[in-house]
Design a protein around this motif. Structure first.
Motif, short mmCIF file in Angstrom:
data_model
loop_
_atom_site.label_atom_id
_atom_site.label_comp_id
_atom_site.label_asym_id
_atom_site.label_seq_id
_atom_site.Cartn_x
_atom_site.Cartn_y
_atom_site.Cartn_z
N UNK A 72 -9.43 -1.53 -8.40
CA UNK A 72 -8.33 -1.21 -7.51
C UNK A 72 -7.11 -2.01 -7.95
N UNK A 73 -5.97 -1.55 -7.55
CA UNK A 73 -4.73 -2.26 -7.86
C UNK A 73 -4.42 -3.29 -6.78
N UNK A 74 -3.81 -4.34 -7.19
CA UNK A 74 -3.30 -5.32 -6.22
C UNK A 74 -2.12 -4.67 -5.50
N UNK A 75 -1.88 -5.06 -4.26
CA UNK A 75 -0.78 -4.47 -3.50
C UNK A 75 0.58 -4.53 -4.24
N UNK A 76 0.82 -5.63 -4.92
CA UNK A 76 2.09 -5.78 -5.66
C UNK A 76 2.21 -4.71 -6.76
N UNK A 77 1.12 -4.48 -7.51
CA UNK A 77 1.14 -3.47 -8.59
C UNK A 77 1.26 -2.06 -7.98
N UNK A 80 4.83 -1.52 -7.23
CA UNK A 80 5.59 -1.32 -8.46
C UNK A 80 5.43 0.12 -8.96
N UNK A 81 4.23 0.64 -8.89
CA UNK A 81 4.01 2.02 -9.29
C UNK A 81 4.76 2.98 -8.37
N UNK A 82 4.73 2.70 -7.07
CA UNK A 82 5.47 3.57 -6.14
C UNK A 82 6.96 3.59 -6.48
N UNK A 83 7.51 2.43 -6.79
CA UNK A 83 8.93 2.34 -7.16
C UNK A 83 9.20 3.11 -8.44
N UNK A 173 -4.79 8.22 -7.07
CA UNK A 173 -5.10 7.07 -7.91
C UNK A 173 -4.54 5.78 -7.33
N UNK A 174 -3.42 5.89 -6.66
CA UNK A 174 -2.75 4.72 -6.10
C UNK A 174 -3.36 4.28 -4.78
#
Length: 191
Positions: A72-77, A80-83, A173-174
């Motif tokens: 899973x991605x860390x919340x910060x990553x 960043x992907x959303x941005x 995926x996010x």
């Protein structure tokens, strides 16, 4: 009754029980694979030429999937992907073909960071389909439109649909494992 008749009856009953267990097991396996892979199950049946071959293929995908180091991605990553996605969608207004290419690239990078192999489209689909089978149709459609866009054969509406399709997989995926994800076909790229 003679012993031979009792043996024949016992063999017939045993064969019926074995056949019944096989049918129940096969039916349960088919239901499980249909539920897990969604529309990808039917696509595999069509491509493989039958249910048995398709189920072998799908079980093979599951086996390969077990050996992936998914994370899973860390919340910060995730943020960043959303941005980055918002930036790609904003570019769609002025350069739709470029934005579709960037959406494809961003989805591929996200797959890689999550631990999925990204060596080629069909392999991507095979690995993703185990957990994201219901989204593979979106990914296939986006990929097809993206290919047409590279040759200049995609309309602006086609490109908008590609963005919608890429976004469906991107969001899935996010998402964190507990987050529900919607998959509408008629959503416009967010601006």
């Amino acid at each position: 009754m003679s012993t031979v008749i009792w043996v024949v009856i016992a063999v017939i009953i045993a064969a019926a029980i074995v056949a019944g267990v096989y049918l129940v097991t096969a039916g349960a396996r088919t239901r499980r694979l249909r539920q897990r892979f969604g529309p990808e199950y039917d696509r595999a049946v069509e491509r493989e030429g039958g249910r048995s071959a398709a189920e072998r293929e799908l079980r093979s995908r599951e086996n390969q999937h077990e050996h992936l180091d998914l994370r899973d991605l860390e919340p910060r990553r995730r943020e960043q992907y959303r941005e980055q996605w918002v930036g790609v969608q904003e570019r769609f207004v002025d350069a739709p073909e470029t934005a579709v290419g960037q959406a494809d690239g961003l989805v591929t990078v996200l797959m890689g960071e999550r631990g999925y192999p990204t060596r080629g489209f069909e392999e991507n689909v095979a690995h993703l389909s185990v957990e994201h089978g219901r989204t593979m149709d979106h990914y296939r459609r986006a990929h097809t439109i993206s290919g047409r866009a590279k040759s200049g054969a995609a309309s602006t509406e086609d490109l908008r649909q590609a963005m919608v399709h890429y976004r469906a997989l991107f969001e899935e995926l996010l998402a964190t494992p507990a987050e529900p994800v919607g998959h509408g076909d008629d959503r416009s790229p967010r601006r």
